[in-house]
Design an enzyme around this catalytic site. Structure first.
Site, PDB file in Angstrom:
ATOM      1  N   HIS A   1     -23.376  51.723 -63.376  1.00  0.00           N
ATOM      2  CA  HIS A   1     -22.258  50.811 -63.657  1.00  0.00           C
ATOM      3  C   HIS A   1     -21.725  50.211 -62.357  1.00  0.00           C
ATOM      4  CE1 HIS A   1     -21.548  51.908 -67.937  1.00  0.00           C
ATOM      5  NE2 HIS A   1     -22.228  52.986 -67.552  1.00  0.00           N
TER       6      HIS A   1
ATOM      7  N   CYS B   1     -26.361  49.355 -67.987  1.00  0.00           N
ATOM      8  CA  CYS B   1     -26.517  50.603 -68.733  1.00  0.00           C
ATOM      9  C   CYS B   1     -27.214  50.341 -70.067  1.00  0.00           C
ATOM     10  CB  CYS B   1     -25.188  51.322 -68.873  1.00  0.00           C
ATOM     11  SG  CYS B   1     -25.432  53.104 -69.006  1.00  0.00           S
ATOM     12  N   LEU B   2     -26.506  50.344 -71.199  1.00  0.00           N
ATOM     13  CA  LEU B   2     -27.191  50.031 -72.447  1.00  0.00           C
ATOM     14  C   LEU B   2     -27.802  48.626 -72.376  1.00  0.00           C
ATOM     15  CD1 LEU B   2     -27.915  51.002 -75.293  1.00  0.00           C
ATOM     16  CD2 LEU B   2     -25.828  49.935 -76.113  1.00  0.00           C
TER      17      LEU B   2
ATOM     18  N   GLU C   1     -19.879  47.761 -62.003  1.00  0.00           N
ATOM     19  CA  GLU C   1     -18.512  47.250 -62.184  1.00  0.00           C
ATOM     20  C   GLU C   1     -17.434  48.215 -61.692  1.00  0.00           C
ATOM     21  OE1 GLU C   1     -20.524  48.290 -64.565  1.00  0.00           O
ATOM     22  OE2 GLU C   1     -19.481  49.159 -66.286  1.00  0.00           O
TER      23      GLU C   1
ATOM     24  N   ASP D   1      -6.624  52.609 -65.806  1.00  0.00           N
ATOM     25  CA  ASP D   1      -5.725  52.294 -64.691  1.00  0.00           C
ATOM     26  C   ASP D   1      -6.320  52.710 -63.347  1.00  0.00           C
ATOM     27  OD1 ASP D   1      -3.592  50.849 -65.633  1.00  0.00           O
ATOM     28  OD2 ASP D   1      -2.429  52.603 -66.229  1.00  0.00           O
TER      29      ASP D   1
ATOM     30  N   GLY E   1     -22.829  50.482 -73.697  1.00  0.00           N
ATOM     31  CA  GLY E   1     -22.407  50.862 -75.039  1.00  0.00           C
ATOM     32  C   GLY E   1     -23.155  52.073 -75.554  1.00  0.00           C
TER      33      GLY E   1
HETATM   34  N1  GLN Z   1     -25.942  54.881 -74.759  1.00  0.00           N
HETATM   35  C1  GLN Z   1     -26.715  54.789 -73.543  1.00  0.00           C
HETATM   36  C2  GLN Z   1     -26.965  56.147 -72.923  1.00  0.00           C
HETATM   37  O1  GLN Z   1     -26.259  57.095 -73.206  1.00  0.00           O
HETATM   38  C3  GLN Z   1     -26.051  53.859 -72.562  1.00  0.00           C
HETATM   39  C4  GLN Z   1     -24.733  54.361 -72.071  1.00  0.00           C
HETATM   40  C5  GLN Z   1     -23.889  53.284 -71.438  1.00  0.00           C
HETATM   41  O2  GLN Z   1     -24.102  52.091 -71.630  1.00  0.00           O
HETATM   42  N2  GLN Z   1     -22.870  53.681 -70.694  1.00  0.00           N
HETATM   43  O3  GLN Z   1     -27.877  56.302 -72.168  1.00  0.00           O
END
Ligand code: GLN
Length: 532
Positions: free
Chosen positions: A509, A383-384, A511, A73, A356
């Site tokens: 991130h 990120c991932l 986003e 939220d 992820g």
């Molecule tokens: N698992 C990966 C890391 O810890 C990416 C983390 C994510 O996508 N927020 O670096």
């Protein structure tokens, strides 16, 4: 305004009625009238924060500038208000109990018996009032998670009762309920609302305003009935009808006069309705897109779209800027394999590989990167997703077939993504990742620089693993460039393939920072590339 006014938003009948959106919409309307407003979410669960929760449990974990892992939220609050939140904006029962128990261990209670009332409720009050006293907001809107009547919410409702008494004219309660439509009899039913208000009254709280979620227009009679049974005036019965986008809700609430009712209750001058020009412009574009673009979102939690809430909303914002509707194709990374990836991905104009944790679905993510890279399809890795792009490049371009992230394969011979130095000794899981906002310096020749139009940016992070700088030279020689670097630690925050149409992987991130008024430049530029 020197006094802070406190607005509590509670919910009844069922969960998921959209307390967060109502809170954010009211905040938007008050903000547009020139007031400073913040929104706080109190979550009745025992986790210290949602950082340790599986996304299937609770959707996305939203990260603030100050590195708090918070409820999704807060993402809505920021997207509506275009103003950052912080750790103080999200408090869980776990955190409340932790502080009280820490105080007890320190001997702060001087031998007293520590109880829910007053010790837990005092701590809840302290955290609510902190936003007013420390940050001097004109309005603090506090959303109480859960539904009235839940055992877990009781201490919060009791706190609202006490605060309403203490703060007198400077506090009010808005209760959100549902008026269900029974199609068999063709009727709207108010009884669940009456019961829910009764439950609130049993706890000693009289709501000042009722917001009624409904799928059909509420007649004057229905409103009168609710007003009569629930001790609120007719004008304080507000209809919240289903709409096609959450961004329509502030407009509807303005039409219903929610902000006026609030100002009136606090005896503040009402003045003219704000125009909401930029907001309406965005809505206009959103509702009348000139084209549609198909984008694949590859992730392993796609069954629950809330797990990628901020990404989906960023596409809504960036789509409107580009006069187009972004049609997200939610693709489960585990459904992608060597035999089907071409067939699955050949319909889309752009590919985003989502953030992820863990190895599940990693093979599918790497294949999606490969497809985008080899077919010159705009690619955005977050990120991932960025890490998958780095691994794919090592495996298929650098020739290290076994390259991996040490997250997925601790013993890999080629850890092109490796655990960050400071993470190596950390054993506790909660709140220990690299979290929050960090600076990043951009290479002037990059897509990122073109999008941001500045050299130094700040973005939010949530990770333990990182591009392994041991391989930087090899990557550069083969055509994948680190183009965004943390100026203090030298960590690689962005990689790009300059020979590709648009291939950007970001360790952070983006986003989390996209809002209606300030759509994120990388999302805008990515969509632009998919339209070319
Ligand atoms: N698992 C990966 C890391 O810890 C990416 C983390 C994510 O996508 N927020 O670096």
């Amino acid at each position: 305004m020197s006094i802070t006014r406190y607005i509590f938003v509670t919910g009844g009948v069922t969960s998921s009625l959209g307390k967060g959106i109502i809170s954010a919409s009211l905040a938007k309307l008050l903000q547009s009238r020139g007031f400073s407003v913040t929104i706080q979410k109190l979550d009745p669960y025992l986790n210290i924060d949602p950082g340790t929760l599986n996304p299937y449990e609770h959707g996305e974990c939203f990260v603030t500038d100050d590195g708090a892992e918070t409820d999704l939220d807060l993402g809505h609050y920021e997207r509506f208000l275009n103003f950052p939140t912080s750790q103080a904006n999200n408090v869980t029962t776990g955190r409340i109990y932790q502080s009280v128990i820490d105080k007890e261990r320190r001997g702060d209670f001087l031998g007293k018996t520590v109880q829910i009332i007053p010790h837990i409720t005092d701590e809840i009050k302290r955290r609510i009032k902190l936003l007013g006293s420390k940050y001097k907001y004109d309005f603090v809107i506090t959303e109480i998670g859960g539904t009235v009547g839940d055992i877990e919410s009781l201490p919060y409702i009791e706190t609202v009762r006490q605060l309403k008494w203490e703060l007198g004219e400077n506090a009010m309660v808005i209760h959100l309920t549902l008026v269900p439509y029974l199609s068999a009899s063709g009727e709207l039913k108010t009884k669940p609302t009456q019961h829910s208000v009764k439950t609130l009254l049993e706890a000693g709280v009289q709501p000042d305003v009722l917001v009624l979620r409904t799928e059909k227009e509420l007649s004057e009679d229905i409103r009168k009935k609710v007003a009569l049974f629930c001790n609120v005036s007719l004008q304080n019965v507000i209809q919240s009808i289903d709409v096609c986008t959450i961004y329509e809700v502030p407009i509807k609430m303005q039409e219903e006069g929610l902000d006026k009712v609030v100002l009136e209750k606090f005896k503040l001058p009402i003045g003219k309705d704000p125009e909401l020009k930029a907001w309406k412009e965005f809505l206009g574009k959103y509702k009348k897109p000139k084209k549609i673009v198909e984008i694949a979102l590859i992730g392993k939690y796609v069954e629950l779209q809330d797990a990628y809430k901020s990404i989906a909303e960023s596409f809504v914002h960036a789509g409107a800027v580009n006069d187009c509707k972004v049609n997200l194709n939610w693709i489960h990374s585990e459904s992608i394999n060597k035999d089907n990836y071409t067939e699955i991905l050949n319909k889309v104009k752009g590919i985003l590989v989502a953030p992820g944790f863990g190895h599940r679905g990693m093979e599918g993510k790497i294949l999606a990167v490969k497809y985008a890279r080899e077919n010159n399809i705009p690619f955005f890795g977050i990120c991932l997703g960025m890490q998958a792009a780095v691994i794919e490049f090592a495996q298929n371009v650098l020739g290290y077939a076994k390259a991996n992230s040490s997250e997925m394969d601790e013993k890999t011979q080629y850890p092109v993504i490796d655990i960050m130095e400071e993470q190596k000794t950390i054993l506790e899981k909660g709140g220990t990742m690299r979290l929050g906002s960090y600076p990043c310096a951009l290479n002037k020749k990059s897509n990122a620089f073109k999008a941001y139009e500045k050299e130094l940016i700040e973005e939010r992070h949530r990770h333990r693993y990182e591009f392994n700088n041991k391989y930087t030279d090899e990557y550069i020689k083969a055509g994948m460039m680190p183009v965004g670097i943390n100026p203090e630690t030298n960590l690689v925050e962005i990689v790009e393939i300059p020979s590709h149409k648009w291939f950007v992987g970001v360790q952070f991130h983006p986003e989390y920072k996209s809002s209606v008024i300030n759509p994120h430049p990388l999302f805008i530029d990515f969509i632009k590339a998919t339209l070319e």
